[in-house]
Scaffold this motif. Structure first.
Motif, PDB file in Angstrom:
ATOM      1  N   TRP A   1      62.599  39.791  20.194  1.00  0.00           N
ATOM      2  CA  TRP A   1      63.000  38.705  19.737  1.00  0.00           C
ATOM      3  C   TRP A   1      64.403  38.760  18.766  1.00  0.00           C
ATOM      4  CZ3 TRP A   1      62.269  34.007  20.849  1.00  0.00           C
ATOM      5  CH2 TRP A   1      62.292  32.799  19.998  1.00  0.00           C
ATOM      6  N   ALA A   2      65.198  37.772  19.170  1.00  0.00           N
ATOM      7  CA  ALA A   2      66.766  37.786  18.675  1.00  0.00           C
ATOM      8  C   ALA A   2      66.641  37.325  17.202  1.00  0.00           C
ATOM      9  CB  ALA A   2      67.662  37.342  19.500  1.00  0.00           C
ATOM     10  N   ALA A   3      66.111  37.952  16.157  1.00  0.00           N
ATOM     11  CA  ALA A   3      66.012  37.192  14.927  1.00  0.00           C
ATOM     12  C   ALA A   3      65.558  38.293  14.011  1.00  0.00           C
ATOM     13  CB  ALA A   3      64.850  35.931  14.648  1.00  0.00           C
ATOM     14  N   THR A   4      65.675  37.855  12.549  1.00  0.00           N
ATOM     15  CA  THR A   4      65.411  38.949  11.570  1.00  0.00           C
ATOM     16  C   THR A   4      64.126  38.945  11.340  1.00  0.00           C
ATOM     17  OG1 THR A   4      67.598  38.812  10.551  1.00  0.00           O
ATOM     18  CG2 THR A   4      65.930  39.488   9.128  1.00  0.00           C
ATOM     19  N   VAL A   5      63.448  39.826  11.291  1.00  0.00           N
ATOM     20  CA  VAL A   5      62.024  40.010  11.093  1.00  0.00           C
ATOM     21  C   VAL A   5      61.580  41.017  10.019  1.00  0.00           C
ATOM     22  CG1 VAL A   5      59.897  40.740  12.175  1.00  0.00           C
ATOM     23  CG2 VAL A   5      61.654  39.910  13.595  1.00  0.00           C
ATOM     24  N   GLY A   6      61.476  40.284   8.656  1.00  0.00           N
ATOM     25  CA  GLY A   6      61.050  40.909   7.706  1.00  0.00           C
ATOM     26  C   GLY A   6      62.261  41.550   7.181  1.00  0.00           C
TER      27      GLY A   6
ATOM     28  N   LEU B   1      64.275  43.773   8.601  1.00  0.00           N
ATOM     29  CA  LEU B   1      65.315  44.364   9.580  1.00  0.00           C
ATOM     30  C   LEU B   1      65.924  43.267  10.404  1.00  0.00           C
ATOM     31  CD1 LEU B   1      63.114  47.279  10.833  1.00  0.00           C
ATOM     32  CD2 LEU B   1      64.920  47.632   9.354  1.00  0.00           C
ATOM     33  N   SER B   2      67.140  43.174  10.406  1.00  0.00           N
ATOM     34  CA  SER B   2      67.816  42.396  11.296  1.00  0.00           C
ATOM     35  C   SER B   2      67.661  42.494  12.595  1.00  0.00           C
ATOM     36  CB  SER B   2      69.314  42.120  10.801  1.00  0.00           C
ATOM     37  OG  SER B   2      69.827  43.689  11.017  1.00  0.00           O
ATOM     38  N   PHE B   3      68.148  41.749  13.658  1.00  0.00           N
ATOM     39  CA  PHE B   3      68.048  41.927  15.028  1.00  0.00           C
ATOM     40  C   PHE B   3      68.873  43.108  15.334  1.00  0.00           C
ATOM     41  CE2 PHE B   3      69.848  40.148  19.345  1.00  0.00           C
ATOM     42  CZ  PHE B   3      69.160  40.854  19.983  1.00  0.00           C
TER      43      PHE B   3
ATOM     44  N   ASP C   1      73.793  36.285  21.380  1.00  0.00           N
ATOM     45  CA  ASP C   1      74.903  36.769  21.440  1.00  0.00           C
ATOM     46  C   ASP C   1      75.770  37.432  20.138  1.00  0.00           C
ATOM     47  OD1 ASP C   1      74.989  35.890  24.039  1.00  0.00           O
ATOM     48  OD2 ASP C   1      75.871  34.209  23.614  1.00  0.00           O
ATOM     49  N   SER C   2      74.961  38.168  19.476  1.00  0.00           N
ATOM     50  CA  SER C   2      75.181  38.886  18.105  1.00  0.00           C
ATOM     51  C   SER C   2      75.854  39.993  18.394  1.00  0.00           C
ATOM     52  CB  SER C   2      73.878  39.160  17.411  1.00  0.00           C
ATOM     53  OG  SER C   2      74.197  40.187  16.087  1.00  0.00           O
ATOM     54  N   GLU C   3      77.303  39.971  17.856  1.00  0.00           N
ATOM     55  CA  GLU C   3      78.185  41.120  18.247  1.00  0.00           C
ATOM     56  C   GLU C   3      77.829  42.310  17.551  1.00  0.00           C
ATOM     57  OE1 GLU C   3      82.947  42.262  17.412  1.00  0.00           O
ATOM     58  OE2 GLU C   3      82.298  40.402  17.235  1.00  0.00           O
ATOM     59  N   PRO C   4      77.283  42.308  16.416  1.00  0.00           N
ATOM     60  CA  PRO C   4      76.466  43.560  15.810  1.00  0.00           C
ATOM     61  C   PRO C   4      75.641  44.292  16.838  1.00  0.00           C
ATOM     62  CG  PRO C   4      76.940  42.159  14.223  1.00  0.00           C
ATOM     63  CD  PRO C   4      76.949  41.159  15.278  1.00  0.00           C
ATOM     64  N   ALA C   5      74.713  43.153  17.448  1.00  0.00           N
ATOM     65  CA  ALA C   5      73.656  43.745  18.186  1.00  0.00           C
ATOM     66  C   ALA C   5      74.149  44.368  19.552  1.00  0.00           C
ATOM     67  CB  ALA C   5      72.703  42.709  18.361  1.00  0.00           C
ATOM     68  N   PHE C   6      75.275  43.853  20.189  1.00  0.00           N
ATOM     69  CA  PHE C   6      75.738  44.564  21.244  1.00  0.00           C
ATOM     70  C   PHE C   6      76.343  45.861  20.681  1.00  0.00           C
ATOM     71  CE2 PHE C   6      75.924  40.010  22.742  1.00  0.00           C
ATOM     72  CZ  PHE C   6      75.292  40.375  24.260  1.00  0.00           C
ATOM     73  N   GLN C   7      77.075  45.909  19.656  1.00  0.00           N
ATOM     74  CA  GLN C   7      77.472  47.238  19.296  1.00  0.00           C
ATOM     75  C   GLN C   7      76.534  48.097  18.968  1.00  0.00           C
ATOM     76  OE1 GLN C   7      79.813  46.405  15.602  1.00  0.00           O
ATOM     77  NE2 GLN C   7      81.334  45.410  16.817  1.00  0.00           N
ATOM     78  N   HIS C   8      75.433  47.822  18.731  1.00  0.00           N
ATOM     79  CA  HIS C   8      74.098  48.848  18.670  1.00  0.00           C
ATOM     80  C   HIS C   8      73.268  48.997  19.599  1.00  0.00           C
ATOM     81  CE1 HIS C   8      75.721  48.040  14.540  1.00  0.00           C
ATOM     82  NE2 HIS C   8      75.261  49.230  14.236  1.00  0.00           N
ATOM     83  N   GLY C   9      73.741  48.482  20.986  1.00  0.00           N
ATOM     84  CA  GLY C   9      72.896  48.941  22.052  1.00  0.00           C
ATOM     85  C   GLY C   9      72.176  47.455  22.983  1.00  0.00           C
ATOM     86  N   LEU C  10      72.652  46.355  22.536  1.00  0.00           N
ATOM     87  CA  LEU C  10      72.094  45.176  23.152  1.00  0.00           C
ATOM     88  C   LEU C  10      72.861  45.186  24.347  1.00  0.00           C
ATOM     89  CD1 LEU C  10      70.464  42.795  23.305  1.00  0.00           C
ATOM     90  CD2 LEU C  10      72.087  41.487  22.306  1.00  0.00           C
ATOM     91  N   VAL C  11      72.106  44.859  25.594  1.00  0.00           N
ATOM     92  CA  VAL C  11      73.080  44.599  26.570  1.00  0.00           C
ATOM     93  C   VAL C  11      73.411  43.234  27.350  1.00  0.00           C
ATOM     94  CG1 VAL C  11      72.935  45.280  29.297  1.00  0.00           C
ATOM     95  CG2 VAL C  11      72.052  46.879  27.670  1.00  0.00           C
ATOM     96  N   ASP C  12      72.179  42.318  27.165  1.00  0.00           N
ATOM     97  CA  ASP C  12      72.456  40.852  27.408  1.00  0.00           C
ATOM     98  C   ASP C  12      71.313  40.155  26.561  1.00  0.00           C
ATOM     99  OD1 ASP C  12      73.291  38.715  28.816  1.00  0.00           O
ATOM    100  OD2 ASP C  12      72.643  39.178  30.659  1.00  0.00           O
ATOM    101  N   GLY C  13      71.429  38.918  26.594  1.00  0.00           N
ATOM    102  CA  GLY C  13      70.500  37.817  25.747  1.00  0.00           C
ATOM    103  C   GLY C  13      70.129  36.827  27.140  1.00  0.00           C
ATOM    104  N   MET C  14      68.859  36.168  26.435  1.00  0.00           N
ATOM    105  CA  MET C  14      68.110  35.340  27.333  1.00  0.00           C
ATOM    106  C   MET C  14      67.462  34.188  26.510  1.00  0.00           C
ATOM    107  SD  MET C  14      64.995  36.164  30.262  1.00  0.00           S
ATOM    108  CE  MET C  14      64.243  37.067  28.936  1.00  0.00           C
TER     109      MET C  14
END
Length: 297
Positions: free
Chosen positions: A72-77, A79-81, A110-123
């Motif tokens: 899930w693409a959101a901050t949980v507790g 930890l950010s996405f 489409d979080s740029e930091p997430a892509f920098q840390h391993g995210l490949v795509d979003g849905m």
């Protein structure tokens, strides 16, 4: 808004969708938020494992890493996405893993930091089931292709390494063989020189022996000649004395002894000359008929 369930499924939406296969890990946090998506994937034949946190996802995937991770693409507790993506990517997977973010809005996935840390795509949650399956299938195919490419690269690297090892071993064998050939060549040259020296020594010895044989033959011939002349004189004198002298007092016996002694001396000289000729290999070969019975008698 994050508590709304995405992918509210209508059974009619599943008609005509192909079944597939693939190992998918869903990080369902907040709890049950992605359960409808999990049900959709199970219905389509995927192997689905659902966990409540990134930490659990890392623990259960040590021996069997998934082909695809949905989070899930959101901050949980706290930890950010992008932090969750970083934790997943830092895990020591034994093969590459694709991470997909699921969210309500494009900006979330489409979080740029997430892509920098391993995210490949979003849905997006607004996609219908067919679009969801199509996107997941695309990434699974890409993951499989990447896995095949990695295996081929590993095979190629191993083949290159084996070839280099073989070349190194061949080079070492070549150097070892060249060194052995050099040593063997040196030994053969030394033995050849020794044989040449021995040959020269043998030729010299043969020449000396030949000279000695020649001298011996010459000496025997000289001695024979020197002895034959006085023996002939003695024999002739004995015969004259025998015919002219008295036959009394056993004179014939003395003359016979002189004759026998001369004959023995001449026979010894003849034997010495014959032996010398035999050693010098100068006796002529003159075969002739022989009466064996007379010869034996």
């Amino acid at each position: 808004k994050t508590t709304q369930l995405p992918f509210q499924l209508d059974p009619m939406d599943l008609i005509g969708l192909p079944t597939s296969s693939g190992d998918i890990l869903i990080v369902d946090n907040p709890p049950d938020l992605l359960k409808p998506l999990c049900d959709l994937l199970i219905t389509q034949g995927y192997k689905v494992r659902r966990v409540a946190s990134v930490q659990l996802a890392r623990q259960i995937s040590v021996d069997e890493p998934p082909d695809l991770i949905l989070i899930w693409a959101a901050t949980v507790g706290e930890l950010s996405f992008d932090a969750n993506c970083r934790l997943l990517k830092q895990h020591h997977w034994n093969r590459p893993v694709t991470i997909l973010g699921v969210g309500n809005e494009a900006a979330a996935v489409d979080s740029e930091p997430a892509f920098q840390h391993g995210l490949v795509d979003g849905m997006l949650r607004s996609l219908n089931p067919a679009e969801v399956i199509a996107q997941i299938e695309t990434h699974l195919k890409l993951a499989r292709l990447q896995h095949q490419i990695d295996e081929q690269k590993q095979t190629l690297h191993q083949a290159i390494s084996d070839r280099r090892t073989a070349q190194t071993e061949l080079q070492a064998l070549k150097h070892d063989l060249e060194a052995k050939v050099q040593v063997r060549t040196t030994e053969l040259n030394e033995r050849n020189e020794q044989l040449l020296r021995l040959q020269a020594q043998l030729e010299n010895t043969l020449m000396q022996n030949q000279r000695l044989n020649d001298l011996k033959s010459e000496l025997i011939s000289t001695i024979s000649h020197e002895f034959r002349t006085p023996l002939s004189v003695i024999s002739l004198s004995a015969k004259l004395l025998k015919h002219a002298g008295s036959r009394e007092d056993g004179g014939d016996r003395y003359f016979q002894n002189i004759s026998d002694s001369i004959n023995r001396m001449q026979q010894m000289l003849d034997n010495a000359i014959t032996l010398s000729q035999a050693k010098a290999d100068t006796i002529p070969f003159e075969p002739r008929p022989l009466l064996l019975t007379e010869f034996c008698q």
